[in-house]
Design an enzyme around this catalytic site. Structure first.
Site, PDB file in Angstrom:
ATOM      1  N   ALA A  75       0.823  -1.212   0.000  1.00 48.42           N
ATOM      2  CA  ALA A  75       0.000   0.000   0.000  1.00 48.42           C
ATOM      3  C   ALA A  75       0.858   1.264   0.000  1.00 48.42           C
ATOM      4  O   ALA A  75       0.449   2.295  -0.514  1.00 48.42           O
ATOM      5  CB  ALA A  75      -0.953  -0.001   1.194  1.00 48.42           C
ATOM      6  N   THR A  76       2.056   1.184   0.562  1.00 47.86           N
ATOM      7  CA  THR A  76       2.939   2.354   0.537  1.00 47.86           C
ATOM      8  C   THR A  76       3.200   2.765  -0.913  1.00 47.86           C
ATOM      9  O   THR A  76       3.043   3.939  -1.280  1.00 47.86           O
ATOM     10  CB  THR A  76       4.282   2.036   1.233  1.00 47.86           C
ATOM     11  OG1 THR A  76       4.015   1.713   2.600  1.00 47.86           O
ATOM     12  CG2 THR A  76       5.242   3.202   1.158  1.00 47.86           C
ATOM     13  N   ASN A 155      -5.871   3.518  10.478  1.00 50.29           N
ATOM     14  CA  ASN A 155      -5.120   2.396  11.032  1.00 50.29           C
ATOM     15  C   ASN A 155      -4.850   2.512  12.518  1.00 50.29           C
ATOM     16  O   ASN A 155      -4.454   1.553  13.152  1.00 50.29           O
ATOM     17  CB  ASN A 155      -3.799   2.236  10.275  1.00 50.29           C
ATOM     18  CG  ASN A 155      -3.073   3.539  10.103  1.00 50.29           C
ATOM     19  OD1 ASN A 155      -3.594   4.484   9.503  1.00 50.29           O
ATOM     20  ND2 ASN A 155      -1.881   3.631  10.636  1.00 50.29           N
ATOM     21  N   GLY A 204      -1.526  -6.580   1.021  1.00 48.66           N
ATOM     22  CA  GLY A 204      -1.726  -7.990   1.333  1.00 48.66           C
ATOM     23  C   GLY A 204      -1.633  -8.324   2.809  1.00 48.66           C
ATOM     24  O   GLY A 204      -2.469  -9.060   3.347  1.00 48.66           O
ATOM     25  N   HIS A 205      -0.634  -7.755   3.480  1.00 52.87           N
ATOM     26  CA  HIS A 205      -0.359  -8.255   4.829  1.00 52.87           C
ATOM     27  C   HIS A 205      -1.296  -7.711   5.899  1.00 52.87           C
ATOM     28  O   HIS A 205      -1.178  -8.066   7.080  1.00 52.87           O
ATOM     29  CB  HIS A 205       1.113  -8.032   5.210  1.00 52.87           C
ATOM     30  CG  HIS A 205       1.493  -6.613   5.509  1.00 52.87           C
ATOM     31  ND1 HIS A 205       1.640  -6.154   6.792  1.00 52.87           N
ATOM     32  CD2 HIS A 205       1.769  -5.570   4.697  1.00 52.87           C
ATOM     33  CE1 HIS A 205       2.013  -4.879   6.759  1.00 52.87           C
ATOM     34  NE2 HIS A 205       2.094  -4.501   5.490  1.00 52.87           N
ATOM     35  N   THR A 244       9.230  -7.502 -12.757  1.00 55.08           N
ATOM     36  CA  THR A 244       8.674  -8.844 -12.893  1.00 55.08           C
ATOM     37  C   THR A 244       7.651  -9.099 -11.788  1.00 55.08           C
ATOM     38  O   THR A 244       7.910  -8.818 -10.627  1.00 55.08           O
ATOM     39  CB  THR A 244       9.813  -9.885 -12.812  1.00 55.08           C
ATOM     40  OG1 THR A 244      10.739  -9.583 -13.846  1.00 55.08           O
ATOM     41  CG2 THR A 244       9.283 -11.295 -12.959  1.00 55.08           C
ATOM     42  N   CYS A 330       7.801   5.938  16.325  1.00 56.35           N
ATOM     43  CA  CYS A 330       9.225   6.230  16.263  1.00 56.35           C
ATOM     44  C   CYS A 330       9.529   6.797  14.892  1.00 56.35           C
ATOM     45  O   CYS A 330       9.521   6.084  13.898  1.00 56.35           O
ATOM     46  CB  CYS A 330      10.040   4.969  16.492  1.00 56.35           C
ATOM     47  SG  CYS A 330       9.808   4.290  18.124  1.00 56.35           S
TER      48      CYS A 330
HETATM   49  C1  LIG Z   1      -0.191  -0.782   6.549  1.00 54.89           C
HETATM   50  C2  LIG Z   1      -0.744   0.415   5.874  1.00 54.89           C
HETATM   51  C3  LIG Z   1      -0.090   0.992   4.782  1.00 54.89           C
HETATM   52  C4  LIG Z   1       1.230   0.464   4.264  1.00 54.89           C
HETATM   53  O1  LIG Z   1       1.054  -0.772   3.637  1.00 54.89           O
HETATM   54  P1  LIG Z   1       2.324  -1.636   3.184  1.00 54.89           P
HETATM   55  O2  LIG Z   1       1.717  -2.724   2.349  1.00 54.89           O
HETATM   56  O3  LIG Z   1       2.946  -2.138   4.437  1.00 54.89           O
HETATM   57  O4  LIG Z   1       3.210  -0.751   2.402  1.00 54.89           O
HETATM   58  C5  LIG Z   1      -0.662   2.081   4.192  1.00 54.89           C
HETATM   59  N1  LIG Z   1      -1.811   2.589   4.633  1.00 54.89           N
HETATM   60  C6  LIG Z   1      -2.475   2.071   5.671  1.00 54.89           C
HETATM   61  C7  LIG Z   1      -3.763   2.668   6.119  1.00 54.89           C
HETATM   62  C8  LIG Z   1      -1.967   0.969   6.331  1.00 54.89           C
HETATM   63  O5  LIG Z   1      -2.614   0.458   7.376  1.00 54.89           O
END
Ligand SMILES: *Cc1c(COP(=O)(O)O)cnc(C)c1O
Length: 399
Positions: A75-76, A155, A204-205, A244, A330
């Site tokens: 998501a970043t 979040n 995904g995570h 890829t 942090c």
């Molecule tokens: C975890 C999170 C992200 C970052 O996602 P990654 O897949 O770890 O880069 C971005 N936005 C929100 C709201 C999140 O909770």
């Protein structure tokens, strides 16, 4: 069932891969290892077929077309691509971007980077309940506004934003609307057409899928969103994201999203019930505590509580056998109060004395009872050790 320690209650930070997701991924690491861009042999075709099936499944869960899904590393990257890609490709339309003050740093730092490139950014404040007021978005609009970015669910405090109303405002004015749905996917239903979303980030995570994979939904019709790529290379993903494709991760992402979607109603009600149990056990047994952000609308698995006269870090150190997060982040070497909690009006001291509880697929009632008990116990001890002085008690004095 016996309680197993340590307890994981930080599901907003990350989630374990669901065994069913792992199973779906496994063949694509070894036997089915082909490059989805290899068009000259069956190894490539097999990989490509898996990727396109995954793309179609993910698209279907948000009401999108398969071609509108661009795979990213998470998501970043999706947030970076949405903000930088849209603002850079649409300079002819304007140079103004609107974001809320409680966005994830992937959005806020992208906005700050764009400011250095000459983009004007309006950071729209949120109300003390943690919700963005659509009228505040409306007031921030100018005739140079290109994009509005407001997350679906936060979040830290779990508040669910009025994205449909914001999408409507954007659509009326011919402005693009991006939403970071990382925390919301699989927990609430989202439809890019009903909600008038033009760009949507997911990860995904956060949904029991693997780390290192995410996607950006990019609307192709009415309106078609023009984007500039961040990476140059082989021209994968319609030239928007070269590199890829990580086939096992993509297969895992789709399986995870499908599973979350299938179980959404039951999981949401179960987690909300456990979350409410946790909340009541804490609120009824402690003074000087309050919930940060409105309880409704809120993610079913989120609770965020401010504890007066407590240092969150000291509390986490004292509760070593439970994985939780405090209201501090942090950044570089310093521990600073969360920008989200400050944005909803908490004084720095209360923000630092806040704890985020994130429940998940495997949270049990026994775990909730245990965590509530430990919290009540530790807050009591910390306050007795340092009455009136937050956080000066050495954590080891408690054990
Ligand atoms: C975890 C999170 C992200 C970052 O996602 P990654 O897949 O770890 O880069 C971005 N936005 C929100 C709201 C999140 O909770």
């Amino acid at each position: 069932m016996a309680l197993k320690l340590p307890i994981y209650m930080d599901y907003h930070a990350t989630t374990p891969v669901d065994p069913r997701v792992l199973e779906a991924m496994m063949p694509f690491f070894s036997e089915k290892f082909g490059n989805a861009a290899s068009v000259t042999h069956v190894f490539g075709w097999e990989a490509q077929e898996a990727v396109e099936k995954a793309r179609a499944q993910i698209a279907a869960t948000i009401g999108a077309e398969p071609k509108e899904i661009i795979f990213t590393s998470g998501a970043t990257e999706a947030d970076n691509l949405a903000l930088k890609g849209t603002m850079r490709a649409n300079a002819h339309r304007g140079n103004h971007l609107i974001v809320s003050t409680i966005e994830h740093n992937a959005v806020l730092d992208s906005a700050r980077r764009l400011e250095k490139e000459g983009i004007e950014v309006t950071y729209v404040p949120v109300r003390s309940d943690g919700l963005v007021d659509p009228d505040a978005i409306r007031r921030a609009l100018t005739d140079r506004t290109v994009l509005i970015s407001v997350m679906t669910a936060n979040n830290e405090i779990g508040t669910i934003q009025p994205i449909r109303a914001i999408g409507q405002i954007a659509r009326e004015r011919g402005i693009y609307f991006h939403t970071d749905a990382s925390q919301a996917i699989g927990k609430i239903s989202i439809d890019v057409n009903d909600d008038q979303i033009d760009l949507l980030s997911l990860s995904g995570h956060k949904v029991y899928g693997p780390k290192g994979i995410g996607a950006l939904y990019v609307r192709r019709h009415k309106p078609r969103v023009k984007l500039a790529a961040l990476l140059d290379g082989g021209g994968h993903e319609q030239r928007l994201r070269s590199g890829t494709l990580p086939v096992p991760l993509i297969v895992g992402l789709a399986r995870a999203i499908m599973l979350a979607r299938e179980m959404m109603e039951i999981e949401s009600s179960q987690q909300a019930a456990l979350r409410d149990l946790l909340m009541h056990a804490i609120l009824e047994n402690l003074d000087g505590v309050r919930v940060n952000g409105t309880m409704n609308p809120r993610l079913p698995n989120n609770l965020n509580i401010a504890f007066e006269k407590i240092d969150g870090e000291a509390m986490l150190t004292a509760i070593k056998d439970v994985a939780l997060s405090s209201g501090s982040a942090c950044s570089s070497a310093e521990v600073e109060p969360s920008h989200v909690l400050l944005a909803i009006g908490l004084p720095a001291e209360l923000a630092s004395g806040s704890i985020r509880f994130g429940l998940g697929r495997w949270t049990t009632e026994e775990e909730v009872d245990y965590v509530a008990g430990r919290v009540v116990e530790v807050v009591g001890s910390l306050r007795r050790l340092a009455p009136g002085r937050p956080g000066v008690a050495p954590a080891n004095a408690l054990n």
